[in-house]
Design a protein around this motif. Sequence first.
Motif, PDB file in Angstrom:
ATOM      1  N   GLU A 134       7.498   3.519  -2.743  1.00 37.09           N
ATOM      2  CA  GLU A 134       6.258   3.493  -3.511  1.00 37.09           C
ATOM      3  C   GLU A 134       5.325   4.587  -2.971  1.00 37.09           C
ATOM      4  OE1 GLU A 134       5.130   1.593  -6.005  1.00 37.09           O
ATOM      5  OE2 GLU A 134       6.402  -0.197  -6.047  1.00 37.09           O
ATOM      6  N   ALA A 157      -2.308   1.369 -11.426  1.00 38.47           N
ATOM      7  CA  ALA A 157      -1.281   0.644 -10.674  1.00 38.47           C
ATOM      8  C   ALA A 157      -1.018  -0.703 -11.312  1.00 38.47           C
ATOM      9  CB  ALA A 157      -1.720   0.454  -9.223  1.00 38.47           C
ATOM     10  N   GLN A 196       0.199   4.977  -9.242  1.00 40.25           N
ATOM     11  CA  GLN A 196       1.323   4.424  -8.478  1.00 40.25           C
ATOM     12  C   GLN A 196       2.625   4.990  -9.029  1.00 40.25           C
ATOM     13  OE1 GLN A 196       1.560   0.224  -9.061  1.00 40.25           O
ATOM     14  NE2 GLN A 196       3.553  -0.005  -8.051  1.00 40.25           N
TER      15      GLN A 196
END
Length: 345
Positions: A134, A157, A196
């Motif tokens: 991530e 995100a 993200q």
Amino acid sequence: MPRFFLFTREVNARTRLAFFLLLALFAIPITHGSAAETEAAFSRTQPRKLTFQTDWYPQAEHGGFYQAVVKGYYRDAGLEVTLVPGGPGAGATQRVTRGEAEIGMGRSDTIMLAAVNQGLPLVLVAAITQHDYEALLVHEASPVRSFADLQGRTVIASPGQPWIPFLQKKFNLSFDLRTAKGGLEAFLADPDAIQQCIYTNEPFTARQRGAQVRILPIASAGYDVYTTLFCRQDFAEHNPTATRAFVAASLRGWRDFLEGDPGAAFAEILRLNPKLSRELLVFSRDEMIRHGITTGEREKGEGLGRMSNSRLRDQITSLTELKIMAHFVAPERIATWDYLPAEAK
């Protein structure tokens, strides 16, 4: 015949019967429901069928599993494995809990939270990645150069990710969240966007679409979770041979995928997910190797399949301190090292 002798004969007969029944009782093997005594035998010619739930659509991040399928490593281990792709709302923890899949794939924090907060009877049995992939994706010209630079900004995100409050607490940050809807359209349209991402995948897509991008890996902030294999605790206990066979064959597939020719896995992934390109698969594998995502750093005691008790304890401690996990538990309560091959212990 006197009643005394009749009574004596009856007593002797009952005594002999009790004696022989007692002998028979001790002659019967006593079982305690042990896995080794109840698990059915399987072999290459009579394989054990298993369903494996992945965490997303077929991609290079699953390459070792597909390598194990197409190269016959699961079959060599006496298994017939069906890979079920994940995706939005796939619910791997629930599917494994309900018995719809014997083995699942997921982040260690997700599985531990499901086990502790929801009481799901799940256990981690191996780590497929040593480091989290991530990251936060930013444009090359973005003034965001560190996590501290997130102050006052907006991050795209998935809500509920534990790394979000972790970053906010560690760096004393306040930033807004915008729910990710999938894809990079919002990010590409806004030069100030922060999103993200999986850095073995989405930076390639962004560059293919003309953007110059950088990443801030979440692991570099100190929140570094495993991607794991997990199953029901009772499944592992009652099927130890099958669990060990699956873990060992999967690790064999990953080693071959990373160190050998990945062509077989690439072909299968592209067959199942034709929206991808071979170039993307090559990029993803190269990034996994370059960053040691799956193999880790040997000098730190990391390696394919390994789970560190101390790292899991640190993750549990962080989740507890952030008040995300209901209470602290020892790693041994939600992870086991019993089904790893010797080289991964």
